[in-house]
Structures are given as C-alpha cells and as structure tokens.
Design a protein around this motif. Sequence first.
Motif, PDB file in Angstrom:
ATOM      1  N   MET A   1     -11.097 -10.234 -11.872  1.00 15.54           N
ATOM      2  CA  MET A   1     -10.911 -10.987 -10.642  1.00 15.54           C
ATOM      3  C   MET A   1     -11.823 -10.423  -9.564  1.00 15.54           C
ATOM      4  N   ASP A   2     -12.179 -11.233  -8.629  1.00 16.94           N
ATOM      5  CA  ASP A   2     -12.995 -10.825  -7.484  1.00 16.94           C
ATOM      6  C   ASP A   2     -12.271  -9.706  -6.715  1.00 16.94           C
ATOM      7  N   PRO A   3     -12.973  -8.599  -6.406  1.00 13.29           N
ATOM      8  CA  PRO A   3     -12.311  -7.487  -5.687  1.00 13.29           C
ATOM      9  C   PRO A   3     -11.694  -7.905  -4.355  1.00 13.29           C
ATOM     10  N   ASN A   4     -12.264  -8.910  -3.720  1.00 11.96           N
ATOM     11  CA  ASN A   4     -11.670  -9.365  -2.454  1.00 11.96           C
ATOM     12  C   ASN A   4     -10.256  -9.908  -2.664  1.00 11.96           C
ATOM     13  N   PHE A   5     -10.083 -10.697  -3.760  1.00 11.91           N
ATOM     14  CA  PHE A   5      -8.744 -11.210  -4.067  1.00 11.91           C
ATOM     15  C   PHE A   5      -7.785 -10.071  -4.395  1.00 11.91           C
ATOM     16  N   ILE A   6      -8.286  -9.083  -5.173  1.00 11.84           N
ATOM     17  CA  ILE A   6      -7.421  -7.965  -5.554  1.00 11.84           C
ATOM     18  C   ILE A   6      -7.004  -7.180  -4.317  1.00 11.84           C
ATOM     19  N   SER A   7      -7.934  -7.015  -3.365  1.00 11.65           N
ATOM     20  CA  SER A   7      -7.611  -6.291  -2.140  1.00 11.65           C
ATOM     21  C   SER A   7      -6.528  -7.025  -1.341  1.00 11.65           C
ATOM     22  N   LEU A   8      -6.670  -8.349  -1.227  1.00 11.14           N
ATOM     23  CA  LEU A   8      -5.659  -9.138  -0.510  1.00 11.14           C
ATOM     24  C   LEU A   8      -4.304  -9.042  -1.201  1.00 11.14           C
ATOM     25  N   ARG A   9      -4.318  -9.125  -2.516  1.00  6.61           N
ATOM     26  CA  ARG A   9      -3.065  -9.051  -3.269  1.00  6.61           C
ATOM     27  C   ARG A   9      -2.394  -7.698  -3.080  1.00  6.61           C
ATOM     28  N   GLN A  10      -3.221  -6.626  -3.127  1.00 12.21           N
ATOM     29  CA  GLN A  10      -2.648  -5.283  -2.974  1.00 12.21           C
ATOM     30  C   GLN A  10      -2.041  -5.124  -1.589  1.00 12.21           C
ATOM     31  N   GLN A  11      -2.716  -5.615  -0.568  1.00  9.57           N
ATOM     32  CA  GLN A  11      -2.148  -5.536   0.780  1.00  9.57           C
ATOM     33  C   GLN A  11      -0.819  -6.276   0.874  1.00  9.57           C
ATOM     34  N   PHE A  12      -0.768  -7.446   0.231  1.00 12.01           N
ATOM     35  CA  PHE A  12       0.479  -8.218   0.274  1.00 12.01           C
ATOM     36  C   PHE A  12       1.624  -7.473  -0.413  1.00 12.01           C
ATOM     37  N   LEU A  13       1.356  -6.896  -1.598  1.00  9.74           N
ATOM     38  CA  LEU A  13       2.414  -6.197  -2.322  1.00  9.74           C
ATOM     39  C   LEU A  13       2.863  -4.954  -1.557  1.00  9.74           C
TER      40      LEU A  13
END
Length: 1390
Positions: free
Chosen positions: A1202-1214
């Motif tokens: 997955m695109d690192p930007n999406f992973i970063s957003l997901r991690q912030q949300f969790l």
Amino acid sequence: MACSLLQFCHFQDLQAARDFLFPHLREETPSGGARRDDGKSSNWEDDGWGAWEEAETQEPEEEETPCKTHKSYWLQDCILSLSPTNDLMVIAREQKAVFLVPKWKYSDKGKEEMQYTVGWSGSLNVEEGECVSSALCIPLASQKRSSTGRPDWTCIVVGFTSGYVRFYTENGVLLLAQLLNEDPVLQLKCRTYEIPRHPGVTEQNEELSILYPAAIVTIDGFSLFQSLRACRNQVAKAAASGNENIQPPPLAYKKWGLQDIDTIIDHASIGIMTLSPFDQMKTASNIGGFNAAIKNSPPAMSQYITVGSNPFTGFFYALEGSSQPLLSHVALAVASKLTSALFNAASGWLGWKSKHEEEAIQKQKPKVEPATPLAVRFGLPDSRRHGESICLSPCNTLAAVTDDFGRVILLDVARGLAIRMWKGYRDAQIGWIQIVEDLHERESEKMDFSPFGNTQGPSRVAQFLVIYAPRRGILEVWSTQQGPRVGAFNVGKHCRLLYPGYKIMGLNNVTSQNWQPQTYQICLVDPVSESIKTVNVPFHLALSDKKSERAKDLHLVKKLATLLKMKTPNLDLVETEVKELILDIKYPATKKQALESILASERLPFSCLKNITQTLLDTLTNQELECVDEGLLQFCDNKLKLLHLYESVNKLNSLGLCSDTSLSNNELAVLLRLEEKELVRLQALLENYKQENTRTAVRFADDKDGALPVTTFLEYLEYEKDMINVKKISELEFVALGSFFFWKCLHGESSTEDMCHTLESAGLSPQLLLSLLLNVWLSKEKDILDKPQSVCCLHTMLSLLSKMKVAIDESWDSQSVSPWWQQMRMACIQSENNAAALLSAHVGHSVAAQISDTIAEKKFSQTAVGTDPEGLTDSWEALSLDTEYWKLLLKQLEDCLILQTLLHSKMNTRSSKLSSLQAEPLMSLSVKKLLEGGKGGIADSVAKWIFKQDFSPHILKLAHQERIPENPEEPKESINRDFLEEPEDLQAILELLNLAYQQFPCSLDLDVLHAHCCWEYVVQWNKDPEEARFFVRSMEHLKSIVNAHVQHGIALMMWNTFIVKRFSSATYLMDKVGKSPKDRLCRRDVGMSDTAMTSFLDSCLDLLQTLMEADVSSDEMQVPVLDTEDAWVSVEGPISIVELALEQKHIHYPLVEHHSVLCSVLYGIMRFSLKSVKPLSLFDSKGKNAFFKDLTSIQLLPSGEMDPNFISLRQQFLLKIISAAVQVQHSVPKDKETSDEAPIIPLGKDRDWPVLAVYLAQHLQVNEDVIRRHYVLELYNYGVDHLGEEAILQVQDQEVLASQLLVLTGQRLAYALLHTQTKEGMELLARLPPTLCTWLKAMDPQDLHSPEVPIATTAKLVNKVIELLPENHGQYGLALHLTEAVGAVSVPSS
C-alpha cells in the motif's frame, strides 16, 4: 319529487387557476383566508322575485358593480366553456387559458368523487395584442367499432379579437387556425346531430357558427369533423417523425354579411326550415305583391336570429341547396348573392413552420373572402332596448333573450313573436333543460280504449327555462311556455351558468342510437365552494295541477310523512287516517313509495303496520284485475307474509321455556362422539382460551332477549320467487337477524322444532338458515363459553336443519363431499372466534356421523334384501371421505385455538420500554388466514407476538426444553431483566409456548422461530430507526440460529434489504463532514439520531462478523429440510423467510471483511466522537469502488504493498482510537466536565477496542507492534500501571517501548520534583547528577494525563525499563541514575 340542485364535481385547486389568470389577486388574498361572500341574499322567498313593479326600482343594486371585489366575482370576467360530456373545462381571460380535466380522487371524507384538476395552462395568443373573446369545448365521436357513439377526444375552439379562430387539443397543441374575418370574434356556437322526434321535422345538419360584428360564418359539421381528425393524426405523426411541414386539409364554410342592423351582440343558428304553402304564399305576397310567382315546392332556408339594437331582434333567412330564385322576379339578385357563399375552400392556413417562416406569414395576413350580403327579413323593433344574449331551446322552437332592461323575453322562433316576458333579471344568465317522460311512471288508465293497442303512447317531452340572477344570487326554473316557476335555489352572487346547447359532434342517425355518455344539460360553477352543480327537474312539474294526478299524489305523500312524524297517543286515529291517505293515492309507484315509508316508520306499532298492509291488499284484490298493478299487488302480498313471519317468530320467542338440563361430561362426550380423555383435554383448552382472551364480545342493544324491531326486520328481508332472501347487509346486521331467529333456541328458551318448522314453511332455505345459525354461534363466543349446555341446543338445531328437504340430498354422489357440510366447514375455517368454531365443528362432525349412519343403515337394509350389493361399500367410502375432512378441520381448529391462546397471553413488562409499534394490537387468527399465510405464516404470527412482548431469545430456548423447571435458577438473571414481577405468569407463558411447540414441531422449529423473530425486529426497527434496541434484539435472535445456512441467508437478506442503504448514507455523511456528525445531520441524511446511529454501526459490525462466521461454518453443516405438519400441508401463500434465506447465494468473504473494516472505522469515529477523520481517505480507489456492492459478487480489492501515505493515515487513526478508548475507560471524572463532546455510550457491553485495533491493523497493513506499544504507553500515561505490565507481554520490540517508557518516567519524576516546589524536592534535586538534572528539567509533565502516581509505582516502572533495556543501550546509564533518584525520593517520604 321536486326540483333539486345536485353537486356532481369539485375543483381540486381553483385558486391556482385564478392566480394564473389574475396575478394581481395573488397578493391581495392571504392564504387560508375566508373567500365566502357575505353579501348573499337571505332568502329567495322574501326577495320580492314576483313583484315585477318593484323590480324596476331596484336601481341601488347597480352601485355594487364598480365595487365588486375580484376575490369572489373573478369568474364573471372570464370566458368559460364546459364540454357536454364533462371531460374538459376551459377558463380563459385575455391571452391566458387554463384547461381543466376530471379525475377520480378521494375527498377529505374518504369518499371517491370526481375532481377537476389543471391539465394544461398557458398563453394562446399568437399575434401581439389579441385576446380570447369566445371558446367552445366540442367532444368528437369515436370512429372505432368498439366505442361507437362515445367521445374520442375533445377539441377546444377559441375565437380571438384579431378575427382568428384556432383549434386546439386537450394538451394545448394547436391543430389549425383560420382568419375568416378581420373583425373580432364575438361568439362561437355549435349545433350537433339530433334524431328528429316527429316524421315531419326537418333533419338538421351539424355546424359551427362564428359571429362577427357584421357577419356570420358557418362551418359544415361533417367537413369540420373530418378536418380536425386529419389534423390531429398529422400532428401525432409529425411529433413522432419530427417533421414540421404539415398541410391542413380543406374546410368548407359559408359567410353571410348581415345588413340593415345597427349592432349585433349574440346570435342563434336555428337551422334549415321549410315554409308551409300558406306561409310561402304570404311571404310572396308581402315581397312581390299580387302578381308574384310561386314555386311548386317550398325552398329550404337557413334561419338566423341576432340580438342587439335596431332592431332589438333580427330574423335572417338564407336559401339552401339551390341557385334558383325564391321568386321569379328576384332570381338574378338571389343567384348573385349565393355565388360567393356556397362552400368556399378555406384560405389563409397557418401551418407548423419554423419561427422565421411563421413571422413572415404573420406579417403578411392571409386573404379574407368577402361575405355574401344577407338582409334582415324582419325583427322586433324597439329603439331603446338592447339585446345582450340569446339562448335557443333544445327543440329549436323557442329562444330566450336577455336585454339591458333586466328582462328575459321568450320568442317563438317560427312565428317571430315574443310570447312571454320576465322582469327583474338584470345581468341574467339563461339555459334550458329538456326532460323526457318515463313511461313507467305514467298512470295506467285502462278505462280509456285505444284503437292502436298502446294505451300510453310515445314519451312526452317538456322544456324548462333556467334563469340565474347574479344580482340576487338566485337560480330559478320555469315551466314554458305559460307554466309557473317550479324551483328556486339560493346559490350566491358569484356563480356562472353554463349551457352548451350541443352534444357530441360526428354522430348520425345510426351511431346516435348506440350507447350515450352521461351528459348534464346545464351546470352551475360556484367558485366559492369550488364545486359544479346541475339541476334535476322531474317531468311531472311540466303538467298543470288540474290535469296532474301526480301532483295530488305528492301532496298526499307529504301529508302522510307529516302524519307519521306526529306524536299522538291515539294510534287508532292515526291508523285510520293513514289508511285513507294511502287508498286515495292513484299512481301505483307513489302508492308503493307511501307503503314503504309506512313500513319504515318506527312510531307505528306492529299491529298498525299489519292492519294497514292487509287493508291495502284487500282493496287491490277486490278491484278488477285489469285495473290493478301486478307489481304493487305482489309487493303488498310479500310484505304481509314477512309481517306474519315476524309475528310467528315473536310468539315463539316470548314463550319463555326453561331448560335447566345440564349434561354431565359422560353425556356430553357421547353427544359429541368423543372419549372422556378427549373431552377433558378439549375443556382444558377452552378454559385456557377463555382466561387469556380478554377481548370484549360484540354486543347489540337488544342482545339479551334477541329482539329485533319490525322495521329493521322488513329492511333486512325480501321475497323473491316465493323464497325469502336476505338483502346485502353488514355482518353485524346479519348476526342481529340470526339472533332474532335462533338466540332463544340456543339458550333453550324457545321450541327448536317449532322455530325450524315456522322458518321452513315461510320460505327460508336451509342453507340460509344454516348460515344465520353459524353466524350467531360464532359471534357470541363469550356467551357460549359461559353456557356449556348451549352445545346440546346447537346439536338439536343442526340435526333439524339437516333433515329439511333441500338440505342434504340422499342421492348425492357417494364419492363426493356434501355441499351442506362443506358450507359449515367453510364458516368454521373463516371464523376468527376459534373456540366457538371448534365447538361447532365437533357438533357438526357428530351430526354428520349420525346422519351418515342412518343412510348407511338404509342402504344396508336394501343390500340385505339383495337390491344392490355395492351400496354398503359406497356408503362407507362416503362416510370415510367426509369424516376425513371433519378430522382435518378439527385438528386445524385445535392448533389455531392453541396458537390464538398463546397470542392473547401477556406479561407485565416495563411500560417505559414499550414502543408505539409494540402497542399495536395483534391480528386475530383463523384457519383460513393460516392456510393463506404460507409456510412461514405460523412462525410469523408468533414472532409478532414475541416482538410485542419483547422476549429475549433465552425465553424461547427455555420453553423448548421437554420438561420446564418450576423454578429455573440458571436463567433467573436474564429473565428478571425482562420481567419485574409475577413469575407465575412467566411459568404459564412457558407452558403455552411449549404446548405450541408440541402442536407445531416443524413450523415452530427453534431456528425457524429465531429467523422470523430476527426479521420481525429488523422490520420494526426499519419503521422507527430511533428504536436501536430493536436492531440489537434482532442481532441476538440472529446469533441464536444454530444452522449456519439459515443464519447466513437471513443476515444477507437483512443487509441487502434494510442495512446497506443507511450504511452507505452514514459513510458518505461522515466522509463529508470529516468527523462525528451532529444530530441534525444524522437525522437528515441517515434518518436517525447520532446516538441511534452509533448503536446502528455497532450492530452492523455484529451483522457482518456473524455473516462471515456463518459462511465459514456452513461448509461443515447440511442444509436443513423444511417440513410442514400433516394438518397444514395444503398451505398456500407467500414463500417463507427461511426458504428465501436458503436460496441466497454464498458471499464473497474478502468483500464482507472489507466492509467489516469500514464499519469498524465508522463505529470508532462515532463511539469516541473523533474529529479530523475522513473514513474513505483511509482506502485507495480500489477499496472505495468495492464498497456497497453486492456481497455475493466478486470485486477487485486492494492487494500488495500500500502507498505509505495511506499507511501513515491509517496508523494515525488507529492511534487515535487507542487513545480515545483508554481515555473513556480510565479518565478522571473532572475530564468529562471540561470536554466539549462526551463520547457516546453504547447500549450494551462495549467492545475490546485494543483487540479490535490490532485486528484492523492486520487488514490495514499497519505495524501491529506500534499499536500495542501505543496502548501500553497510554495505560501508563493514565496511571494504570498494573494493566500496562500485562500489556507489555504482547509487545515484540520491547527495546523501543523501554525508551518510550523512560521518557514517561522522567515526566513523572519531573512533576514530583519540579512542579510540587517542596523544600525536600529542591534539596534532592541539588544532589542529583547534573546530566540527570538537566534531562529532568527538559521533561514536560503536562503531557501526562495522570501525573500524580505513587513514587513506589514509578519505581516499579523504572525497574521494568532497566529490565527491558540492554546494557549496551545509550540510555541505560540514564535509567540507572533514575533508579537512584527514585530511591532517594522514596526514602524521605517513608
């Protein structure tokens, strides 16, 4: 019968039409304001209508004219036209027009009525400055064989001030336009075909006449009809093909220039007339003198009458069909006049061109044909009088003219004379009504001998003149020519009287004799009440009082009605007067009407009614047969028979027999052919039903003694072919009639045998008596259950009815079922009173078996003699067939009774929990309803009851056990959550449920019942989404389903039917606002509050997880087999929910998992009121496109890195989720006071968010260890060190965690030393190493949510950090210094 004003139609929204035509009135009239005219005259009788001298002096009324408010009088300023078939109305003013069409709609009272609605509205003007001056709605006859004589469509003819005449369809489409004269069109009138009443009357052709200020144009009706049909067809073809170049067909017309008259306002085209020889010679003498030549055959002429001034009324005659002169010396002059008038081809057509072509055509006006001069023959000269309107009578012999003096003048058209004048009718509107006599109502005068064999002759025709005087607000009906006023009505001062004067165009002498639509000759439009009314005038009002026996009869009928209303103690005197009055009436129809009113009178006792009817019958019988009306004689005889029957039944009911014989159980078992065990079981079922059934039984006013008034009795029954039939009456009235016959017999207070004999001899069929008896029995269920001995009476009554002649045919085919018993079984099947139906079925079964045994014995005795050796076999087959039907019915009724008993049972639940949906009453059951409810009907009815009681799924499982414990200990807590008191009621309900399970082992299988309950709860939740607990309870039932195939199908159906639409709306809303939405937005987009939406998302997550688990488990289970009980195999109806569930396709597991992740994200945002989170931004384009698709379809889902930007957003949300979850669980109460938005608390137990966050991290490609480390840090941050120590065990990279915990330890120590500002702390800080001191000063304790942690707990944390850090770590030394510092801090404190 008198004149009546009947309302036959309403306007749906007349104010909208007014606002369109009068835009300036839209602002003046406030919405909802009163629109009635307060100036309506009080009473037409006191209005001085007959004082002609006073009418001349009523000048002050004219002062109202300039002060008229358009709010009420706006219709007077409009051009109105109504089609004679009532299928179209046109209201026009200036350039605008509104077309109204009728539609059948329900009124405010729920009654279906015809209402005029706006079908089209717009501007009709083509040229600048032209206005509508006249309009007609002409229905055109259909040319189809199936609808000959009926209207096909309606053409709207509109005349304009520019001289144009244009023809439109009902939709406002222009068909053709014609410029016949350059002057304004004054009036349009139409004449359609009428069959001549007499052989000598000239047959009139159809035509459309157009009046101009100095000319009359007549268009031949046949030519116009064909042209309009052709134009309409061409327009339809052009609309389909897109071709605009259309050539209209030719049109034939005549144009006469009217001479020797000053002004013309209105006209009437009389039609073709032929002079008699005398009139021909008189005319020739007047014009040509003594030597004038006369033709042998009189010429045909078209007659026209105009009204205006100088002369007031002008008569014109135009020769028809020949160019030969009327008189020899004027032949050349006449021929020259006719040359240009006969059937000119129409010129100046306006076709359907482009805009530029139309503008060019309009600039260049078409050529107008010159008119043929036509001089006035004679007139009514009156220089001061100016005519305003003329209205021709339907038979073309009379015409009514109004003038500016307020007079209405009646003209004889043929003679040209004024024969009558009415005064005092300023601004009058006039019309005609023609009534044809009904030959059946004419009095039969048999004494007058007729040589032609027809004593009545042809139907007579009467004409009435209708005058509406708007100044006085009165509508009057006058008999012509010299007759009196026969009716008057107060109608208001703002109405319009519409009289078309024509019917359907395009008919001939053949097609006009076919079916004719209902037409109203005259209509009154009332804009205040928004209604249309018509006048109904009886024919007899045209007859003079001296010659009309009907007028005398009507007077006697009125006198009789007054006499029947009087309250007099002397009934003998009233009876004598009534006899005299009814014998004096001559007309048979009126005499019948009088007798009906007498028999319907509630003031006269039975003896009076009987004596009056007997006297009338004797009088008719003593007359000669030729003079007696057979229908009236038969009517009297039938009514007298009914009176005798009423008297006989009353005598039997008044005997008052006492039967205290109560049967023992053994005798009752023998009577019903049951074993004692079966009888005891039946009595127990009936007792349970009686206790649970708290509904009130239907009661009548005279229910106790079964009485029925004689007037009601006569109203219910009628004689037909020596048989008594019951009229179409309501079910309650039918029961009342049956109670009058049988209620005393069923109580043992009347002789059953005498009653049956009386009713049979009177002419009532056994089938009708059986129907009456069963209706009484089934409707009086409560009384029957209170009196068990009534079963014996029913057995006796049914046996007697079955022995009547026509009841059971002994020669009935033994292989078939008896219709007699089938009628009884059908009544039991349809009844909703199950206890009464079960008892009557047992009685019917017993009587049927008894009669079958009797027939079998007769056949057996015949077989013994040797007549028919196969007779015994046939009898046993017949007995077997009928018995099987009875056994099946008894089993079905018993099942239905047990089910109904269960549905009537109740528990005392918390009233605060009850929803309005749960308070709705349950539907009563019957065998028929269960048979038509499909295979799932039984489980569906129980599910509705469970929803109403709001039982938990555990109750259903508990009742399903074979042996119900008296005091169940294990489920006690869950039961107490649902019920507060009366555990004995719960025990009774468990027993009833268990009994229902035993009766319906297949239909009420636990999985089937849970499935129906689940569906019922989610259906009710969908009706009111605010009731989130319904969805929660639905999920409880769904999880209780054992079979994974059923569970999978129900869950998938729930998702597709109810969930996915709201779920997608919630997703898009939250993505749009980027946070947890407010309550208002949730209600607007999703249809529920924010609290309900949080619970909804929680239940959605449960649903998706259950769907995935069921999909996995279904591979290891077999598909269940759905059976039905033997007694209910013949059920028909909709497919059951479980069958539908088993037909569902398997889901695509990754797609459901994908939706589950989204649902978890949405629930987290709503649960913790998170901000700055767009849920769809956490997914790429593939993920977004896969959402909300069919869960059984294969979708392209995200895969690979997955695109690192999406992973970063997901991690912030969790990480936000973890922080919010720990805050909710372990935050200090004061934090809740300071926070703006408190997290929404769910209904049930909250989820384990750390576990759910790790689950989401797996699917969102986020490092799980980051989530776990953050969870540990948050626990220590809130001072929950003991939970943090447990959570550390799940962290893999403990070295990084130790570094983060070291910082947290420093923050705690900094808070303890620096922020408390104590003397001991300052001294200790001075003794610390400089490195550690500097490091502590750099720490910010404000990041800690719970900084005040005991120093001993912090010491444990430092030891844990040293334990986790390797010795070669860069911060290991700093950790040792911290250990010493913490130890030093703890020593002084101890």
